[in-house]
Enzyme design. Sequence first.
Site, PDB file in Angstrom:
ATOM      1  N   SER A 138       4.800  25.494  22.013  1.00 39.59           N
ATOM      2  CA  SER A 138       4.660  25.993  20.650  1.00 39.59           C
ATOM      3  C   SER A 138       5.447  27.280  20.488  1.00 39.59           C
ATOM      4  O   SER A 138       5.685  28.004  21.462  1.00 39.59           O
ATOM      5  CB  SER A 138       3.175  26.241  20.333  1.00 39.59           C
ATOM      6  OG  SER A 138       2.997  26.610  18.993  1.00 39.59           O
ATOM      7  N   ASP A 139       5.840  27.550  19.250  1.00 32.49           N
ATOM      8  CA  ASP A 139       6.513  28.815  18.953  1.00 32.49           C
ATOM      9  C   ASP A 139       6.122  29.255  17.552  1.00 32.49           C
ATOM     10  O   ASP A 139       6.033  28.433  16.642  1.00 32.49           O
ATOM     11  CB  ASP A 139       8.032  28.690  19.049  1.00 32.49           C
ATOM     12  CG  ASP A 139       8.719  30.043  18.935  1.00 32.49           C
ATOM     13  OD1 ASP A 139       8.651  30.824  19.897  1.00 32.49           O
ATOM     14  OD2 ASP A 139       9.304  30.334  17.868  1.00 32.49           O
ATOM     15  N   THR A 140       5.891  30.538  17.402  1.00 32.49           N
ATOM     16  CA  THR A 140       5.494  31.099  16.114  1.00 32.49           C
ATOM     17  C   THR A 140       6.506  32.140  15.685  1.00 32.49           C
ATOM     18  O   THR A 140       6.933  32.975  16.483  1.00 32.49           O
ATOM     19  CB  THR A 140       4.100  31.754  16.217  1.00 32.49           C
ATOM     20  OG1 THR A 140       3.145  30.769  16.597  1.00 32.49           O
ATOM     21  CG2 THR A 140       3.684  32.365  14.884  1.00 32.49           C
TER      22      THR A 140
END
Length: 205
Positions: free
Chosen positions: A81-83
């Site tokens: 995941s990446d934000t």
Amino acid sequence: MSANLIYLASQSPRRRQLLDQLGQVHELLLADTDEDAEALELQLHGELPDDYVRRVTANKLAAALARRERRGLPVRPVLCSDTTVALGRDILGKPADAAEALHMLTRLSGHTHRVLTAVSLGWEVGGVLQQAQRVSVSHVRFAAVPPRVLQRYVASGEPMGKAGAYAIQSQIAGWIEHIEGSYSGIMGLPLFETAQLLREAGLEV
């Protein structure tokens, strides 16, 4: 060992906490010391936030899958995941120092920004790799935050290592006026989209 086990390729304790909330059993699949994990998050010239978060997460998954194979680990689903925080077309990543953190927070104060979190999952079916991705987009509006409050928040060290120089579950939440979207997505792992991916891979969530 649980048949429902997945690998989580993230150092974020918040993502671990959110997977625990889903009841998803997982173990970490972290980068080797010779891997340049930060290079995966470099922004391309002119790249828009939506394209950026999708590309970075896909690259993280590719690196994690290669890591699993290199280590000879059992074949299990891998989650990445990446934000990122976007103010208009501008990407506000992780601040390099306190001055940059203060600058980011000053820009966010009194304005609405987007928080984009992409989630990618890789799994195998009959020895064939399958991949899927979901993106959560939330809108967050900060009230006008007094400079002394921002300075105190930066001095706490909390903004470091956080996209947009803040964490929704920290003290700065007292200045967040409105949220539209996914609270867990703003934290770093949108539970609805993550559960969708896990179910697509045949896991019971």
